[in-house]
Design an enzyme around this catalytic site. Structure first.
Site, short mmCIF file in Angstrom:
data_model
loop_
_atom_site.label_atom_id
_atom_site.label_comp_id
_atom_site.label_asym_id
_atom_site.label_seq_id
_atom_site.Cartn_x
_atom_site.Cartn_y
_atom_site.Cartn_z
N ALA A 160 0.82 -1.21 0.00
CA ALA A 160 0.00 0.00 0.00
C ALA A 160 0.86 1.26 0.00
CB ALA A 160 -0.94 0.00 1.20
N ALA A 216 3.07 2.93 -5.49
CA ALA A 216 2.81 2.09 -6.66
C ALA A 216 1.54 1.28 -6.49
CB ALA A 216 4.00 1.17 -6.92
N GLY A 221 13.65 12.96 -2.18
CA GLY A 221 14.15 13.66 -3.35
C GLY A 221 13.10 14.29 -4.24
N GLU A 266 19.41 17.26 -9.21
CA GLU A 266 20.06 16.15 -8.53
C GLU A 266 21.11 15.53 -9.45
OE1 GLU A 266 17.17 13.45 -6.94
OE2 GLU A 266 16.37 14.94 -5.54
N HIS A 271 23.03 4.73 -1.71
CA HIS A 271 22.97 6.19 -1.66
C HIS A 271 24.20 6.70 -0.94
CE1 HIS A 271 21.59 10.26 -1.12
NE2 HIS A 271 20.52 10.00 -1.85
N ARG A 289 25.32 8.39 -8.68
CA ARG A 289 25.41 7.89 -7.31
C ARG A 289 26.45 6.80 -7.13
NH1 ARG A 289 19.02 7.82 -5.41
NH2 ARG A 289 18.85 10.07 -5.13
N HIS A 298 20.02 1.68 -0.76
CA HIS A 298 18.95 2.66 -0.92
C HIS A 298 17.87 2.22 -1.90
CE1 HIS A 298 17.01 6.54 -0.95
NE2 HIS A 298 17.25 6.71 -2.24
N ARG A 332 20.05 3.65 -11.05
CA ARG A 332 18.86 4.50 -11.13
C ARG A 332 19.22 5.97 -11.16
NH1 ARG A 332 15.15 6.97 -6.95
NH2 ARG A 332 16.92 6.64 -5.57
#
Length: 510
Positions: A14, A17, A49, A115, A230, A271, A330, A365
């Site tokens: 929940a 997504a 972020g 970022e 991260h 990253r 992360h 990512r």
């Protein structure tokens, strides 16, 4: 075991997504099951972020896609990247339409942050560094006001039921005992794997349970070795570690050691680059700090209230003090292999959000693409299933059973051992000897979800004999263009031990 015939989709999880999928399914009835209370212990709630979307006049989905492909280091699916980034502006519009209060300028235009590895300011925030919490608030409010959505809290998914190669149901553990739901569609929206590592920014409950469910049921998993660490988790002895958003470096903060020496010249590099630089500094006996004293300086408290609060609890003032940081698990780029409708290789099983491998993220990512993916792909999957279950329009689900919170899991020394083992052997820097040792140490724990998923991760990391994106092998430091995706699947009976049935394959999917 009690059995309930539903004939409607069941969503496991929940967060953003899962609830987006449920909202898009309307007016088709659906059931959302979550192990805790609604809104608790989700990675969405912790996301600082923002949402990456090409909403600026100097930007476009094409440029966003180019940045994503560059960060993904050759493992992205270019078509998936183009399709998802193209939906960025529409995703922001949809979120605003259900009540999300995005940060805006005085003229009403969206504020846009920068970022790492983004070539444009395209990060849309809400409530400063509380974007995830605001998005979760909005989708929960929308879900509660949508009659077709039923939520059962305090239900833990334990098994996907398969018959003749197709999903036919889902088994749950509840405070009232086990329960089997008969359905032709289950959507996993169960989050990531950060809780498997000793240093993580994720809820500790995020240990890959959805991946274990999917694997045991026979679905294919892709690129399990790809874990994003991260680079700036607040290192003050808290488990899980509070995140210091990349947006802080976007506002000018730099990374230094205890002597004030730069960790790397470009603090806004991808990253994986930043995490490796920090890791080497730590292994050389130094400490790593984020220096925000000059930039953003006195503006820090206004721009990042949540980080300010976490730092203050540790006796730190980011506008005056060095902020101790270190890399922490992360985000998981690997996951259940799905098509553009979110369906896995097991008919009837779908996946959305971090548990899914859509092809967007590749080997690394791009910052803030995760919330974008959750919304865009959740809506696509909901729309696809709405058409399949159109005959259920207007039907009502059974009332939720009277369930109490599940008993808290006791302190588990096995879990502590698994976390320490995977952190030591499959962390930021990897090699064959450490990975083989990791697999041997994890073998006794394959019956547990955490042990199974950790073993799968290390298996894939051992097989990928190259360095790419977030995966760095000290014994294979170069990228190998002959290596594409790693796929893990379970041939034969899903209950067979992993050591007898795990099959790792290379695939040319791009």
């Amino acid at each position: 075991m009690e059995q309930i015939d539903l004939d409607c989709p069941v969503i496991v999880g929940a967060g953003l997504a899962g609830l987006t999928t449920a909202i898009e399914l309307s007016p088709t009835p659906c059931l959302v099951v979550t192990a805790g209370a609604l809104g608790m212990h989700t990675s969405t709630d912790w996301a600082q972020g923002g949402v990456a979307a090409a909403v600026g006049e100097d930007d476009s989905p094409k440029i966003h896609a180019q940045d994503t492909l560059a960060a993904g280091a050759g493992l992205c699916d270019p078509d998936a990247v183009r399709r998802i980034t193209a939906q960025g502006p529409a995703a922001i519009e949809w979120l605003a339409g259900i009540g999300t209060q995005f940060d805006r300028r005085a003229d009403g235009r969206l504020k846009r942050g920068l970022e790492g590895a983004h070539s444009r300011r395209r990060i849309v925030h809400a409530m400063g560094d509380k974007t995830g919490a605001e998005l979760l608030r909005a989708v929960i409010a929308k879900a509660k006001s949508t009659p077709s959505i039923t939520v059962w809290a305090h239900c833990r998914a334990t098994e996907i039921v398969v018959e003749e190669g197709r999903l036919i149901g889902l088994r749950l553990q509840t405070s009232a005992g086990p329960l089997e739901l008969r359905t032709g569609a289950v959507i996993l929206a169960s989050g990531g794997i950060g809780g498997l590592f000793s240093h993580t920014t994720n809820p500790l409950s995020s240990r890959g349970q959805g991946l274990a469910l999917a694997y045991r049921a026979g679905a294919t998993l892709r690129d399990m070795e790809m874990v994003q660490f991260h680079p700036t988790a607040l290192d003050v002895g808290i488990d899980p570690m509070p995140l210091v958003s990349e947006a802080v470096r976007g506002e000018g903060a730099i990374l230094v050691n205890e002597a004030g020496r730069l960790v790397l010249e470009n603090p806004l590099a991808a990253r994986d680059v930043v995490a490796r630089a920090e890791w080497r500094m730590l292994q050389a006996g130094h400490k790593v700090f984020l220096d925000a004293r000059e930039r953003p300086g006195q503006q820090f408290h206004r721009l990042f209230p949540q980080i300010t609060e976490k730092a203050a609890a540790a006796g730190l003032d980011p506008s005056k003090d060095f902020i101790p940081v270190r890399p922490a698990a992360h985000y998981h780029m690997g996951g259940v292999l799905v098509d553009h409708h979110g369906e896995s290789t097991l008919p009837g099983l779908y996946a959305v959000g971090e548990v899914a491998s859509t092809g967007l993220h590749g080997a690394n990512r791009l910052a803030s693409n995760s919330l974008l993916e959750a919304v865009v792909c959740g809506r696509w999957t909901g729309s696809a299933l709405r058409g399949q279950f159109a005959h259920r329009f207007g039907c009502r689900l059974p009332a939720p059973p009277a369930l109490n919170p599940l008993a808290a899991e006791p302190a588990n020394p096995e879990l502590a051992h698994i976390r320490a083992t995977i952190t030591a052997g499959a962390g930021v820097l990897r090699n064959k000897v450490a990975l083989e040792s990791t697999l041997a140490k994890l073998r006794p724990y394959l019956a547990t979800d955490a042990g199974l998923v950790a073993h799968l991760l290390a298996t894939a990391a051992l097989e990928r004999q190259e360095s790419r994106g977030a995966h760095t092998r000290l014994d294979y430091p170069a990228a190998d263009d002959e290596i594409t995706h790693t796929l893990l699947r379970l041939p034969g009976q899903a209950r067979q031990p992993l050591k007898q049935t795990a099959l790792l394959m290379k695939d040319s999917l791009r």
